[in-house]
Scaffold this motif. Structure first.
Motif, PDB file in Angstrom:
ATOM      1  N   GLN A  64       0.778  -1.213   0.005  1.00 60.41           N
ATOM      2  CA  GLN A  64       0.054  -0.007  -0.010  1.00 60.41           C
ATOM      3  C   GLN A  64       0.683   1.298   0.007  1.00 60.41           C
ATOM      4  O   GLN A  64       1.533   1.296   0.906  1.00 60.41           O
ATOM      5  CB  GLN A  64      -0.800   0.058   1.323  1.00 60.41           C
ATOM      6  CG  GLN A  64      -2.069  -1.268   1.197  1.00 60.41           C
ATOM      7  CD  GLN A  64      -2.702  -1.249  -0.213  1.00 60.41           C
ATOM      8  OE1 GLN A  64      -3.039  -0.226  -0.718  1.00 60.41           O
ATOM      9  NE2 GLN A  64      -2.840  -2.520  -0.695  1.00 60.41           N
ATOM     10  N   ALA A  65       0.866   2.138  -0.939  1.00 64.39           N
ATOM     11  CA  ALA A  65       1.476   3.330  -0.976  1.00 64.39           C
ATOM     12  C   ALA A  65       0.454   4.422  -1.259  1.00 64.39           C
ATOM     13  O   ALA A  65      -0.593   4.633  -1.329  1.00 64.39           O
ATOM     14  CB  ALA A  65       2.317   3.194  -2.221  1.00 64.39           C
ATOM     15  N   LYS A  66       1.074   5.611  -0.691  1.00 65.79           N
ATOM     16  CA  LYS A  66       0.277   6.951  -0.911  1.00 65.79           C
ATOM     17  C   LYS A  66       1.236   8.062  -1.481  1.00 65.79           C
ATOM     18  O   LYS A  66       2.308   8.083  -1.441  1.00 65.79           O
ATOM     19  CB  LYS A  66       0.265   7.231   0.563  1.00 65.79           C
ATOM     20  CG  LYS A  66      -0.400   8.550   0.682  1.00 65.79           C
ATOM     21  CD  LYS A  66      -0.813   8.932   2.466  1.00 65.79           C
ATOM     22  CE  LYS A  66       0.494   9.184   3.146  1.00 65.79           C
ATOM     23  NZ  LYS A  66       0.151   9.406   4.592  1.00 65.79           N
ATOM     24  N   VAL A  67       0.693   8.743  -2.293  1.00 68.57           N
ATOM     25  CA  VAL A  67       1.232   9.956  -3.173  1.00 68.57           C
ATOM     26  C   VAL A  67       1.611  11.173  -2.185  1.00 68.57           C
ATOM     27  O   VAL A  67       0.549  11.672  -1.308  1.00 68.57           O
ATOM     28  CB  VAL A  67       0.105  10.273  -4.147  1.00 68.57           C
ATOM     29  CG1 VAL A  67       0.970  11.417  -4.919  1.00 68.57           C
ATOM     30  CG2 VAL A  67      -0.203   9.321  -5.100  1.00 68.57           C
ATOM     31  N   VAL A  68       2.869  11.341  -1.999  1.00 69.81           N
ATOM     32  CA  VAL A  68       3.137  12.452  -1.191  1.00 69.81           C
ATOM     33  C   VAL A  68       3.644  13.592  -1.920  1.00 69.81           C
ATOM     34  O   VAL A  68       4.106  14.574  -1.228  1.00 69.81           O
ATOM     35  CB  VAL A  68       4.351  11.719  -0.058  1.00 69.81           C
ATOM     36  CG1 VAL A  68       3.835  10.989   0.798  1.00 69.81           C
ATOM     37  CG2 VAL A  68       5.434  11.181  -0.763  1.00 69.81           C
ATOM     38  N   ASN A  86      -6.375  12.382 -12.868  1.00 69.94           N
ATOM     39  CA  ASN A  86      -7.067  12.000 -11.494  1.00 69.94           C
ATOM     40  C   ASN A  86      -6.098  11.997 -10.241  1.00 69.94           C
ATOM     41  O   ASN A  86      -6.539  12.169  -9.213  1.00 69.94           O
ATOM     42  CB  ASN A  86      -7.693  10.741 -11.657  1.00 69.94           C
ATOM     43  CG  ASN A  86      -8.795  10.629 -12.909  1.00 69.94           C
ATOM     44  OD1 ASN A  86     -10.124  11.492 -12.691  1.00 69.94           O
ATOM     45  ND2 ASN A  86      -8.335  10.384 -13.960  1.00 69.94           N
ATOM     46  N   LEU A  87      -5.017  11.659 -10.544  1.00 68.71           N
ATOM     47  CA  LEU A  87      -4.200  11.263  -9.340  1.00 68.71           C
ATOM     48  C   LEU A  87      -3.832  12.507  -8.651  1.00 68.71           C
ATOM     49  O   LEU A  87      -3.508  13.781  -9.175  1.00 68.71           O
ATOM     50  CB  LEU A  87      -3.036  10.633  -9.941  1.00 68.71           C
ATOM     51  CG  LEU A  87      -2.072   9.864  -8.498  1.00 68.71           C
ATOM     52  CD1 LEU A  87      -2.728   8.900  -7.969  1.00 68.71           C
ATOM     53  CD2 LEU A  87      -0.710   9.510  -8.875  1.00 68.71           C
ATOM     54  N   LYS A  88      -3.922  12.592  -7.203  1.00 69.33           N
ATOM     55  CA  LYS A  88      -3.680  13.700  -6.490  1.00 69.33           C
ATOM     56  C   LYS A  88      -2.975  13.336  -5.181  1.00 69.33           C
ATOM     57  O   LYS A  88      -2.834  12.326  -4.828  1.00 69.33           O
ATOM     58  CB  LYS A  88      -5.005  14.544  -6.293  1.00 69.33           C
ATOM     59  CG  LYS A  88      -5.978  13.726  -5.515  1.00 69.33           C
ATOM     60  CD  LYS A  88      -7.381  14.356  -5.399  1.00 69.33           C
ATOM     61  CE  LYS A  88      -8.351  13.910  -4.374  1.00 69.33           C
ATOM     62  NZ  LYS A  88      -8.723  12.320  -5.063  1.00 69.33           N
ATOM     63  N   LEU A  89      -2.498  14.251  -4.456  1.00 73.15           N
ATOM     64  CA  LEU A  89      -1.852  14.226  -3.144  1.00 73.15           C
ATOM     65  C   LEU A  89      -2.535  13.597  -2.208  1.00 73.15           C
ATOM     66  O   LEU A  89      -3.807  13.659  -2.017  1.00 73.15           O
ATOM     67  CB  LEU A  89      -1.296  15.381  -2.476  1.00 73.15           C
ATOM     68  CG  LEU A  89      -0.210  16.126  -3.251  1.00 73.15           C
ATOM     69  CD1 LEU A  89       0.056  17.535  -2.733  1.00 73.15           C
ATOM     70  CD2 LEU A  89       1.237  15.333  -3.240  1.00 73.15           C
ATOM     71  N   GLY A  90      -2.126  12.660  -1.388  1.00 70.84           N
ATOM     72  CA  GLY A  90      -2.690  11.879  -0.574  1.00 70.84           C
ATOM     73  C   GLY A  90      -3.525  10.562  -0.818  1.00 70.84           C
ATOM     74  O   GLY A  90      -4.013   9.716  -0.240  1.00 70.84           O
ATOM     75  N   ASP A  91      -3.626  10.496  -2.234  1.00 72.84           N
ATOM     76  CA  ASP A  91      -4.068   9.269  -2.805  1.00 72.84           C
ATOM     77  C   ASP A  91      -3.546   8.031  -2.477  1.00 72.84           C
ATOM     78  O   ASP A  91      -2.313   8.086  -2.369  1.00 72.84           O
ATOM     79  CB  ASP A  91      -4.172   9.353  -4.398  1.00 72.84           C
ATOM     80  CG  ASP A  91      -5.403  10.040  -4.788  1.00 72.84           C
ATOM     81  OD1 ASP A  91      -6.241  10.684  -4.208  1.00 72.84           O
ATOM     82  OD2 ASP A  91      -5.661  10.373  -6.142  1.00 72.84           O
ATOM     83  N   LYS A  92      -3.920   7.075  -2.224  1.00 68.70           N
ATOM     84  CA  LYS A  92      -3.614   5.606  -1.986  1.00 68.70           C
ATOM     85  C   LYS A  92      -3.658   4.519  -3.085  1.00 68.70           C
ATOM     86  O   LYS A  92      -4.666   4.621  -3.900  1.00 68.70           O
ATOM     87  CB  LYS A  92      -4.136   4.882  -0.789  1.00 68.70           C
ATOM     88  CG  LYS A  92      -3.911   5.938   0.357  1.00 68.70           C
ATOM     89  CD  LYS A  92      -4.747   5.381   1.819  1.00 68.70           C
ATOM     90  CE  LYS A  92      -4.654   6.354   2.896  1.00 68.70           C
ATOM     91  NZ  LYS A  92      -5.190   6.044   3.956  1.00 68.70           N
ATOM     92  N   LEU A  93      -2.629   3.935  -3.583  1.00 71.97           N
ATOM     93  CA  LEU A  93      -2.481   3.001  -4.507  1.00 71.97           C
ATOM     94  C   LEU A  93      -2.032   1.575  -3.993  1.00 71.97           C
ATOM     95  O   LEU A  93      -0.668   1.684  -3.476  1.00 71.97           O
ATOM     96  CB  LEU A  93      -1.835   3.683  -5.762  1.00 71.97           C
ATOM     97  CG  LEU A  93      -2.282   4.621  -6.500  1.00 71.97           C
ATOM     98  CD1 LEU A  93      -1.143   5.337  -7.703  1.00 71.97           C
ATOM     99  CD2 LEU A  93      -3.405   4.235  -7.138  1.00 71.97           C
ATOM    100  N   PRO A  94      -2.321   0.564  -4.290  1.00 75.22           N
ATOM    101  CA  PRO A  94      -1.695  -0.700  -4.209  1.00 75.22           C
ATOM    102  C   PRO A  94      -0.340  -0.694  -5.550  1.00 75.22           C
ATOM    103  O   PRO A  94      -0.683  -0.436  -6.830  1.00 75.22           O
ATOM    104  CB  PRO A  94      -2.485  -1.385  -4.843  1.00 75.22           C
ATOM    105  CG  PRO A  94      -4.115  -1.259  -4.600  1.00 75.22           C
ATOM    106  CD  PRO A  94      -3.606   0.458  -5.012  1.00 75.22           C
ATOM    107  N   ILE A  95       0.692  -1.459  -5.008  1.00 77.94           N
ATOM    108  CA  ILE A  95       1.847  -1.446  -6.082  1.00 77.94           C
ATOM    109  C   ILE A  95       2.514  -2.751  -5.779  1.00 77.94           C
ATOM    110  O   ILE A  95       2.150  -3.371  -4.738  1.00 77.94           O
ATOM    111  CB  ILE A  95       2.933  -0.228  -5.848  1.00 77.94           C
ATOM    112  CG1 ILE A  95       3.533  -0.403  -4.570  1.00 77.94           C
ATOM    113  CG2 ILE A  95       2.267   1.181  -5.937  1.00 77.94           C
ATOM    114  CD1 ILE A  95       4.787   0.592  -4.346  1.00 77.94           C
ATOM    115  N   GLN A  96       3.143  -3.292  -6.652  1.00 77.70           N
ATOM    116  CA  GLN A  96       3.839  -4.584  -6.645  1.00 77.70           C
ATOM    117  C   GLN A  96       5.304  -4.035  -6.994  1.00 77.70           C
ATOM    118  O   GLN A  96       5.582  -3.185  -7.824  1.00 77.70           O
ATOM    119  CB  GLN A  96       3.320  -5.488  -7.524  1.00 77.70           C
ATOM    120  CG  GLN A  96       1.755  -6.114  -7.305  1.00 77.70           C
ATOM    121  CD  GLN A  96       1.459  -7.258  -8.170  1.00 77.70           C
ATOM    122  OE1 GLN A  96       1.041  -7.096  -9.039  1.00 77.70           O
ATOM    123  NE2 GLN A  96       1.509  -8.592  -7.526  1.00 77.70           N
TER     124      GLN A  96
END
Length: 760
Positions: free
Chosen positions: A451-455, A530-540
């Motif tokens: 789980q990652a967060k856009v900072v 669409n992507l903005k600060l604070g959004d959370k994304l699953p990554i591999q």
């Protein structure tokens, strides 16, 4: 004993390394303590070497070992059960007194009889046939934990892990309950007898137990043969096949397989689980993570099998003169394959020395072997390991390792603690929650995500944004990565996209650059819009299909457009190591090219080629004037890479390349042809319909196929083609000559014009 082994080897290591190779001893203290770390420097400097002391070629790299496992004809398994310590006359007499005659089993017999027998045994080991063992295992584990949970301190090997695997194995075989307690005591003797170095006195004791094991198991088998009506279990199935097909399933084979399965199912599962618990408890945050997120347990099991598998090495014998990775192996030479070293090969696993339970390609480990001799019982082992770890993490979340000195029975091929002392506060134990149930088999790697967060989001060029990600999980930091590595974003619009990692100001974060592609499938457009600060994304990831190797010569980096992204980390590493390099960066306009602080650091090494300003890169002139053997790394559009490939071959350079994306796995069912595939490893034929890839079909049928990009870019899912129709190659991995040979294919994208026969 070989006299000229070193003359075969082209690796120019130091004299000290040559001496260490010649004297390498698998019974030495360093190897016995940790086989993987003891061979790390060999894997890097001298990956295949000959030990005169042991009379074995030692093989340590992942790719080499997998290729050897792939060819059971050239590399025979006949010596797998060959004793390291020959019998003394006294020992031989003891074994004769018990009529000991363990002969060929699945692990040490050759083709074609090996595959013929294996096909007779396969069905009972399929995932859907093992459901009956799930409840048995769960009940046994719960009962054992109930007995000691109030104590606060136990040896898990003695109280839990040692007994249950053999009970499950015997139940699987169908052995009567009355015989279980007798048979379960003999496994260690067989291990020491085959893979150990016992003293003459110890040999006699071991031989006695092995003889008793053989004699008693034979009595059990004879009793089972006399009463097969209505009986269930693998041994009863084999007894019936012995009656209908005695040529393939012989009397001795039945007896030998009973012993072999007991040892394999008992020792390996107990040791694998002990290793896993030991390492998970060494990092308490991981234990807590599994308590709170039990759905991660199957992935953690695979990673533990990679990091510290129970079977650390296996053996083969060359049946003809052959070359492996430039090393000449003579007919009759013996090979010692150290899977423990291969499982930590950085060319296969990014950041391999770290225990990373979110490593999505951990199941590509070689702890179960590979190809025709891959462990039949691997899914039973997975089932039991999941049950052990789930019960303990759920019911005893505060469990810790007790202070102790770990010891192991000296041998070459199995590694794990003889005792595993743990402790907890029994007064803190509360009521149990509902137990989790996991699918039997290899976990679905698509579910293994971080789980990652856009900072941070920065515009670094026209239509290019830098996205900075931080770990959303306080307990699991992002793993380290090496130049050329990438991560895969799982976007809310259902698309997954891979992006190269770039150097980040905060090394704990991951930084990627995304170019908006209006003509793409929508991944980059979604990120830009669409992507903005604070959004959370699953990554591999991270994973690395494009690693920067160590080179003595100056390195040439060539980037086209957004292909600059992996070059940034390569330039940083080369600068840090004070290595000479040049970076040639091509683009249409200056505004469309990344211009940030990272590039400014390498201004003396960079030359820009901007077509709108009339400056184009003359690739032919550049590569023609570069010294032969120049290491070239390139990333960019397919046309650029193709041109460099042609020129690099012409001028004898060493090329590594990476494409942005591939359309190789895009299927149009209206235009595709269905085809059939016979897989010799299972003896079964699978139908590949128009709307599925061969990889998808094999995974649907629980065939463990290594796979990663699913775009024909990485080569992970390659199989050997033995014959049949022509292959429609759609990958970006194989060379022109390899495609023309029709001997290999990538299952994620390539198709066939008719029925083909393949092997893993």
């Amino acid at each position: 004993m070989k006299n000229s082994a070193q003359s075969h080897c082209p690796f120019h290591a130091s004299n000290k390394r040559n001496e260490e190779a010649t004297e390498f001893d698998m019974f030495g203290a360093e190897y016995q303590h940790c086989p993987a770390s003891s061979l790390q420097s060999f894997r890097e400097e001298k990956p295949i070497f000959f030990s005169e002391k042991m009379n074995y070629w030692v093989v340590t790299r992942y790719a080499d070992i997998r290729e050897i496992f792939r060819d059971p004809v050239v590399f025979s398994a006949r010596n797998v059960l060959e004793k390291f310590t020959p019998d003394t006359p006294e020992t031989a007499e003891i074994l004769r007194s018990y009529n000991y005659g363990m002969n060929r089993t699945l692990v040490n017999e050759d083709e074609p009889i090996h595959m013929e027998r294996r096909r007779e045994l396969l069905d009972a080991f399929e995932a859907d046939k093992l459901e009956g063992l799930r409840e048995l295992t769960r009940t046994l584990v719960t009962q054992k934990v109930d007995e000691f949970i109030g104590l606060g301190k136990v040896d898990l090997m003695a109280t839990l892990l040692w007994d249950i695997p053999v009970i499950v194995a015997l139940k699987f075989l169908g052995v009567p309950d009355d015989d279980i307690s007798v048979l379960q005591q003999y496994g260690v003797a067989h291990k020491v007898n085959t893979w150990g170095r016992p003293s003459p006195e110890e040999q006699q004791h071991v031989a006695t137990n092995v003889g008793k094991f053989w004699h008693y198991s034979g009595d059990v088998l004879e009793r089972m043969k006399r009463n097969t009506d209505g009986q269930s279990g693998w041994m009863y199935d084999m007894i019936r096949k012995n009656q209908t097909n005695p040529r393939v399933v012989t009397d001795n084979y039945l007896h030998s397989m009973m012993m072999a399965i007991l040892v394999a199912a008992h020792e390996t599962t107990a040791t694998a689980t002990a290793n896993a618990i030991k390492h998970l408890l060494s990092k308490p945050k991981l234990w807590q993570k599994l308590h709170h997120q039990p759905e991660l347990i199957p992935a953690a099991v695979e990673e533990c099998l990679r990091y510290a598998g129970p079977i650390v090495s296996w053996r083969r014998e060359a049946t003809q003169n052959v070359q492996i990775n430039g090393v000449n192996i003579a007919k009759g030479d013996k090979l010692f394959l150290v899977m423990a070293a291969a499982n930590r090969d950085p060319e296969q696993f990014e950041n391999p020395e770290e225990l990373d339970i979110l490593r999505d390609n951990a199941s590509e480990h070689l702890s179960f072997g590979y190809g025709a001799h891959q462990c039949l019982g691997r899914n039973i082992g997975r089932l039991e390991m999941c049950a052990f770890i789930e019960e303990l993490t759920r019911r005893i979340p505060d469990m810790t390792l007790s202070k102790q000195t770990f010891t192991a029975t000296p041998n070459t091929s199995f590694h794990g603690p003889e005792a595993l002392w743990v402790e907890w506060n029994p007064e803190a134990i509360k009521g149990t929650e509902t137990a989790s149930v996991f699918a039997i088999g290899n976990p679905d790697k698509r579910t293994i995500v971080r789980q990652a967060k856009v900072v941070a989001i920065h515009t670094v060029a026209t239509d290019i944004k830098e996205i900075v990600l931080a770990s959303e999980d306080d307990t699991l930091a992002f793993p380290h990565w090496t130049p050329g590595a990438h991560i895969e974003l799982h976007l809310p619009n259902g698309l997954n996209r891979k992006y190269s990692l770039c150097p980040s100001v905060n090394t704990a974060n991951y930084s990627i650059m995304v170019k908006q592609e209006p003509e793409g499938k929508g991944g980059s457009m979604w990120i830009h819009q669409n992507l903005k600060l604070g959004d959370k994304l699953p990554i591999q990831g991270p994973k690395n299909f494009f690693p920067l190797q160590s080179h003595a010569q100056p390195v040439l980096l060539i980037a086209g457009g957004i292909g600059i992204t992996p070059m940034l980390s390569m330039a940083e590493q080369l600068t840090r190591e004070n290595k000479a390099f040049r970076l040639l960066y091509c683009g249409r306009t200056r505004d469309s090219m990344v211009q940030n602080h990272q590039l400014k650091k390498y201004e003396q090494n960079i030359e820009l080629f901007i077509s709108s300003e009339g400056k184009r890169l003359n690739l032919d002139a550049e590569l023609k004037t570069s010294p032969p053997g120049t290491p070239i790394y390139t990333c960019g559009p397919e046309g650029l890479i193709h041109e460099i490939q042609v020129l690099a071959e012409r001028y004898h350079h060493i090329l590594s390349s990476e494409l942005f994306t591939s359309q190789s796995n895009t299927l149009n069912p209206e235009k595709e042809h269905a085809f059939d595939v016979e897989l010799v490893d299972t003896g079964k034929t699978y139908h590949v319909p128009r709307d599925k890839t061969l990889l998808e079909v094999m995974l649907d049928n629980n065939v463990d196929v290594p796979n990663d990009c699913a775009e024909g870019l990485c080569g992970s899912c390659e199989v050997i083609v033995l014959g049949g129709g022509e292959i429609n190659h759609r990958d970006h991995v194989l060379s022109v000559k390899e495609r023309q040979s029709n001997k290999r294919m990538m299952t994620c994208c390539s198709r066939a014009s008719g029925k083909i026969t393949i092997k893993l």
